[in-house]
Design a protein around this motif. Structure first.
Motif, PDB file in Angstrom:
ATOM      1  N   ILE A 182      38.851  40.486  48.847  1.00 52.67           N
ATOM      2  CA  ILE A 182      39.653  39.521  48.090  1.00 52.67           C
ATOM      3  C   ILE A 182      39.156  38.112  48.371  1.00 52.67           C
ATOM      4  CG2 ILE A 182      41.974  38.551  47.806  1.00 52.67           C
ATOM      5  CD1 ILE A 182      43.063  41.377  48.411  1.00 52.67           C
ATOM      6  N   TRP A 183      38.887  37.814  49.648  1.00 49.81           N
ATOM      7  CA  TRP A 183      38.347  36.497  49.993  1.00 49.81           C
ATOM      8  C   TRP A 183      37.008  36.267  49.290  1.00 49.81           C
ATOM      9  CZ3 TRP A 183      39.334  31.841  51.294  1.00 49.81           C
ATOM     10  CH2 TRP A 183      38.307  31.008  51.725  1.00 49.81           C
ATOM     11  N   ASN A 184      36.146  37.277  49.255  1.00 48.35           N
ATOM     12  CA  ASN A 184      34.847  37.134  48.601  1.00 48.35           C
ATOM     13  C   ASN A 184      34.990  36.815  47.118  1.00 48.35           C
ATOM     14  OD1 ASN A 184      33.417  37.559  50.953  1.00 48.35           O
ATOM     15  ND2 ASN A 184      33.153  39.749  50.578  1.00 48.35           N
ATOM     16  N   LEU A 185      36.003  37.406  46.469  1.00 48.91           N
ATOM     17  CA  LEU A 185      36.239  37.100  45.054  1.00 48.91           C
ATOM     18  C   LEU A 185      36.584  35.623  44.862  1.00 48.91           C
ATOM     19  CD1 LEU A 185      38.279  40.155  43.772  1.00 48.91           C
ATOM     20  CD2 LEU A 185      36.046  39.403  42.980  1.00 48.91           C
ATOM     21  N   ILE A 202      26.488  41.006  44.355  1.00 48.59           N
ATOM     22  CA  ILE A 202      26.465  41.730  43.080  1.00 48.59           C
ATOM     23  C   ILE A 202      27.858  42.296  42.807  1.00 48.59           C
ATOM     24  CG2 ILE A 202      25.526  43.764  41.927  1.00 48.59           C
ATOM     25  CD1 ILE A 202      22.908  43.222  43.433  1.00 48.59           C
ATOM     26  N   TRP A 203      28.561  42.719  43.866  1.00 51.62           N
ATOM     27  CA  TRP A 203      29.900  43.283  43.702  1.00 51.62           C
ATOM     28  C   TRP A 203      30.854  42.267  43.073  1.00 51.62           C
ATOM     29  CZ3 TRP A 203      34.750  42.106  45.708  1.00 51.62           C
ATOM     30  CH2 TRP A 203      35.739  43.061  45.471  1.00 51.62           C
ATOM     31  N   VAL A 204      30.820  41.010  43.528  1.00 52.82           N
ATOM     32  CA  VAL A 204      31.704  39.974  42.986  1.00 52.82           C
ATOM     33  C   VAL A 204      31.404  39.751  41.506  1.00 52.82           C
ATOM     34  CG1 VAL A 204      32.295  37.524  43.082  1.00 52.82           C
ATOM     35  CG2 VAL A 204      32.103  38.833  45.200  1.00 52.82           C
ATOM     36  N   VAL A 205      30.135  39.659  41.140  1.00 56.60           N
ATOM     37  CA  VAL A 205      29.753  39.468  39.736  1.00 56.60           C
ATOM     38  C   VAL A 205      30.205  40.660  38.903  1.00 56.60           C
ATOM     39  CG1 VAL A 205      27.792  39.227  38.158  1.00 56.60           C
ATOM     40  CG2 VAL A 205      27.808  37.985  40.331  1.00 56.60           C
ATOM     41  N   TRP A 206      30.043  41.857  39.430  1.00 62.97           N
ATOM     42  CA  TRP A 206      30.441  43.061  38.714  1.00 62.97           C
ATOM     43  C   TRP A 206      31.955  43.090  38.488  1.00 62.97           C
ATOM     44  CZ3 TRP A 206      33.315  47.390  40.400  1.00 62.97           C
ATOM     45  CH2 TRP A 206      33.318  48.465  39.496  1.00 62.97           C
ATOM     46  N   PHE A 266      42.937  37.213  39.059  1.00 67.23           N
ATOM     47  CA  PHE A 266      43.016  38.377  39.942  1.00 67.23           C
ATOM     48  C   PHE A 266      44.460  38.805  40.153  1.00 67.23           C
ATOM     49  CE2 PHE A 266      43.635  39.714  44.417  1.00 67.23           C
ATOM     50  CZ  PHE A 266      42.931  40.903  44.403  1.00 67.23           C
ATOM     51  N   TRP A 267      45.374  37.831  40.145  1.00 66.47           N
ATOM     52  CA  TRP A 267      46.788  38.108  40.421  1.00 66.47           C
ATOM     53  C   TRP A 267      47.506  38.767  39.245  1.00 66.47           C
ATOM     54  CZ3 TRP A 267      46.781  37.627  45.337  1.00 66.47           C
ATOM     55  CH2 TRP A 267      46.062  36.612  45.948  1.00 66.47           C
ATOM     56  N   GLN A 268      46.965  38.669  38.024  1.00 63.54           N
ATOM     57  CA  GLN A 268      47.689  39.185  36.868  1.00 63.54           C
ATOM     58  C   GLN A 268      47.099  40.451  36.257  1.00 63.54           C
ATOM     59  OE1 GLN A 268      46.163  35.827  34.037  1.00 63.54           O
ATOM     60  NE2 GLN A 268      47.375  37.163  32.770  1.00 63.54           N
ATOM     61  N   VAL A 269      45.910  40.849  36.644  1.00 65.53           N
ATOM     62  CA  VAL A 269      45.328  42.046  36.023  1.00 65.53           C
ATOM     63  C   VAL A 269      46.093  43.293  36.460  1.00 65.53           C
ATOM     64  CG1 VAL A 269      42.997  41.126  35.732  1.00 65.53           C
ATOM     65  CG2 VAL A 269      43.576  42.318  37.823  1.00 65.53           C
ATOM     66  N   PRO A 270      46.344  44.194  35.527  1.00 66.46           N
ATOM     67  CA  PRO A 270      47.029  45.443  35.897  1.00 66.46           C
ATOM     68  C   PRO A 270      46.086  46.342  36.694  1.00 66.46           C
ATOM     69  CG  PRO A 270      46.438  45.470  33.577  1.00 66.46           C
ATOM     70  CD  PRO A 270      46.066  44.121  34.099  1.00 66.46           C
ATOM     71  N   LEU A 275      45.946  32.723  50.788  1.00 64.47           N
ATOM     72  CA  LEU A 275      44.939  32.079  49.949  1.00 64.47           C
ATOM     73  C   LEU A 275      45.520  30.877  49.229  1.00 64.47           C
ATOM     74  CD1 LEU A 275      43.293  35.232  48.386  1.00 64.47           C
ATOM     75  CD2 LEU A 275      42.214  33.648  49.954  1.00 64.47           C
ATOM     76  N   SER A 276      44.776  29.802  49.255  1.00 65.07           N
ATOM     77  CA  SER A 276      45.182  28.580  48.579  1.00 65.07           C
ATOM     78  C   SER A 276      43.917  27.892  48.077  1.00 65.07           C
ATOM     79  CB  SER A 276      45.944  27.685  49.566  1.00 65.07           C
ATOM     80  OG  SER A 276      46.382  26.521  48.927  1.00 65.07           O
ATOM     81  N   PHE A 277      44.082  26.768  47.390  1.00 69.66           N
ATOM     82  CA  PHE A 277      42.930  26.042  46.880  1.00 69.66           C
ATOM     83  C   PHE A 277      43.032  24.558  47.179  1.00 69.66           C
ATOM     84  CE2 PHE A 277      42.230  29.704  44.155  1.00 69.66           C
ATOM     85  CZ  PHE A 277      40.856  29.732  44.042  1.00 69.66           C
ATOM     86  N   LYS A 278      41.897  23.976  47.459  1.00 64.06           N
ATOM     87  CA  LYS A 278      41.763  22.521  47.449  1.00 64.06           C
ATOM     88  C   LYS A 278      41.200  22.214  46.065  1.00 64.06           C
ATOM     89  CE  LYS A 278      39.626  18.664  49.711  1.00 64.06           C
ATOM     90  NZ  LYS A 278      38.691  18.191  50.712  1.00 64.06           N
ATOM     91  N   ILE A 279      41.856  21.310  45.364  1.00 65.81           N
ATOM     92  CA  ILE A 279      41.541  21.102  43.952  1.00 65.81           C
ATOM     93  C   ILE A 279      40.363  20.155  43.763  1.00 65.81           C
ATOM     94  CG2 ILE A 279      42.464  20.265  41.759  1.00 65.81           C
ATOM     95  CD1 ILE A 279      45.240  20.993  42.898  1.00 65.81           C
TER      96      ILE A 279
END
Length: 195
Positions: A4-7, A14-18, A29-33, A56-60
């Motif tokens: 999840i962190w890698n995403l 390659i896994w993240v791109v896939w 990521f939070w809304q996909v079924p 997980l959070s973001f700096k904008i």
């Protein structure tokens, strides 16, 4: 949790791109079924979302990587969880816009608030600084900065207390000495007799 962190960190694998291409397709990521036709590991990762969200959070920065309603960028946390779906309609935004839709030239440009919830959201915007780049932040709910620093020093053999005590000739266990200093009522824990 590492996946999840890698995403979010956009680790160049390659896994993240896939995953972004096949499963997320521009959605948060939070809304996909949870798809039934996916691998066991992807379903397990999606089931960990509720556990991972508080960390997980973001700096904008530009806001182009941050989903306005689903990602945790606001001091209140995830806006859709805190204020509900109705707030997205009041804001006049669809459910999946990026945060960049309300950032122009490094400043906040949100439409006038039409509900108390939006007023509450917008009142806190001046407290949020806008940088140059969207950066995911891995938070720890139990980490106290001072304790984290001391632990970091300990792992790097940077705590010199025991070394200094050995220079003074002390060879005993510091833990036993600490327990001896405890009140006599606590000595039963150690099995030692108080003196």
């Amino acid at each position: 949790m590492v996946h999840i962190w890698n995403l979010f960190a956009k680790a160049g694998s390659i896994w993240v791109v896939w995953v972004e291409t096949v499963w997320l397709r521009g959605k948060s990521f939070w809304q996909v079924p949870i798809p039934q036709n996916s691998s066991w590991s992807w379903r397990k990762i999606l089931k960990l979302r509720l556990l991972a969200r508080p960390f997980l959070s973001f700096k904008i920065g530009t806001g182009s990587r941050i989903f306005m309603w689903y990602d945790s960028w606001h001091p209140a946390g995830c806006l859709i969880e805190k204020y509900g779906l109705r707030t997205t309609y009041d804001a006049g935004h669809n459910i999946g816009p990026m945060l960049s839709s309300i950032i122009k030239n490094g400043e906040w440009h949100w439409k006038s608030a039409r509900s108390e919830r939006l007023v509450e959201i917008q009142c806190r915007l001046p407290d949020i600084s806008i940088g140059n780049k969207d950066t995911p932040i891995r938070k720890s709910s139990t980490a106290i900065p001072r304790h984290s620093f001391i632990l970091w020093l300990a792992f790097r053999d940077g705590l010199t207390t025991k070394y200094r005590m050995s220079l003074w000739g002390y060879t005993g266990s510091m833990i036993v000495e600490l327990l001896i200093l405890l009140s006599p009522g606590m000595m039963w824990l150690t099995g030692l007799k108080g003196g």
